[in-house]
Design an enzyme around this catalytic site. Sequence first.
Site, mmCIF file in Angstrom:
data_model
loop_
_atom_site.group_PDB
_atom_site.id
_atom_site.type_symbol
_atom_site.label_atom_id
_atom_site.label_comp_id
_atom_site.label_asym_id
_atom_site.label_seq_id
_atom_site.Cartn_x
_atom_site.Cartn_y
_atom_site.Cartn_z
ATOM 1 N N LYS A 291 11.305 -84.935 -42.122
ATOM 2 C CA LYS A 291 12.420 -84.088 -41.691
ATOM 3 C C LYS A 291 13.551 -84.936 -41.128
ATOM 4 C CE LYS A 291 10.796 -80.147 -42.813
ATOM 5 N NZ LYS A 291 10.160 -80.815 -43.931
ATOM 6 N N ASP A 292 14.773 -84.384 -41.195
ATOM 7 C CA ASP A 292 15.969 -85.088 -40.719
ATOM 8 C C ASP A 292 15.810 -85.559 -39.277
ATOM 9 O OD1 ASP A 292 18.309 -84.425 -42.827
ATOM 10 O OD2 ASP A 292 16.980 -82.697 -42.641
ATOM 11 N N LYS A 293 16.404 -86.698 -38.985
ATOM 12 C CA LYS A 293 16.437 -87.185 -37.605
ATOM 13 C C LYS A 293 17.472 -86.431 -36.787
ATOM 14 C CE LYS A 293 17.404 -91.222 -34.725
ATOM 15 N NZ LYS A 293 17.646 -92.672 -34.670
#
Length: 347
Positions: A78-80
């Site tokens: 998942k995106d940071k």
Amino acid sequence: MKELDREYLHSTQDIDFKFYQNEKDFIVEEIPTEEFLGRGNYLILKVQKVELTTWDMIAIFAEHLVIPAQKIGYAGLKDKHATTTQYISVETKHEYTLKKFQHKQIKILSMTRHSHSIRMGDLKSNRFSINLYEVDSIDAGKIEKTARKIAKNGLPNYFGYQRFGRDASSIEQAREMIKGELFIEDAKLKSFLVSVYQSYYFNEWLRERVMLSKESQSSEFVLLSGDVYIAKDGKLSTPKLIPSKEVAAKKLVPTGLLCGRDVFRAKYDAAEIEKKYDDEFLQQKGQRREALVSPADIDCKYVKKETMLNISFTMQKGAYATVFLESIAGKNYSAKDVKQGKSKKNR
């Protein structure tokens, strides 16, 4: 080896808006493939993380539990720069230690038992909630209308800018490694660079197919003889006749090649384009990726006094929300365009 612009199917005038990848304005929630049983030898943790990569989060849990990171299961990365909710798994013997877990960027929202650990890909879809800024009431209507049109016709399933690193520097690194000009010892980095290489060629293939569709004056993806399709059960096929009705009904979806060994390749007219973006000598296993995805359950809420539109939607696993936003806007974004330390709500 420069990444070319991602081209999109529908023709629209540019719709101006800004979005930012941060913890308030970019929210993602995993939707798992199955119901968890409530019994078994594994604990399933529903966790929320802020401004951390999935690997960062797993390293933090591994340190707390004093176990190798490989012992922690997860379904996807998942995106940071976001608030993301996802599921991870550990053995039930760690339940007591997890009750003492505290971290300012991670919350354990719930714990339940299950019969097996979570594996990569054990994910049905992702639900996104994204704030778009500097949107007037006319553009708010255009955004919703365009989003629904894209969902109906299909969104080209490009890998987003996040896949290739800042300034797409990892593309050149990947090419050098595969040509044998760069030695990489770290297994995780090596695997990542191979996936970057495969993703780069998939995007270039998809771009050519989109351009072909646009040249034929079609707002839909033009199908070719020899295309490889995927059914809902995951089976691949190359029908003798172009299955236009089945594709329109979303029973079959055309796919593109992630080059490598032991993979179903296109035939006939489709193969003429696909072979330009193939590398049959790549040692890693190849795959097929859906060429089109269909964003679903689109919901738009306009806040006039903030000139902000919140758009929520669901996308199947592996699809990029930023690609959907690019298609709506009619332009490409980069990591620099969406970088902002604080959300507008906090300023």
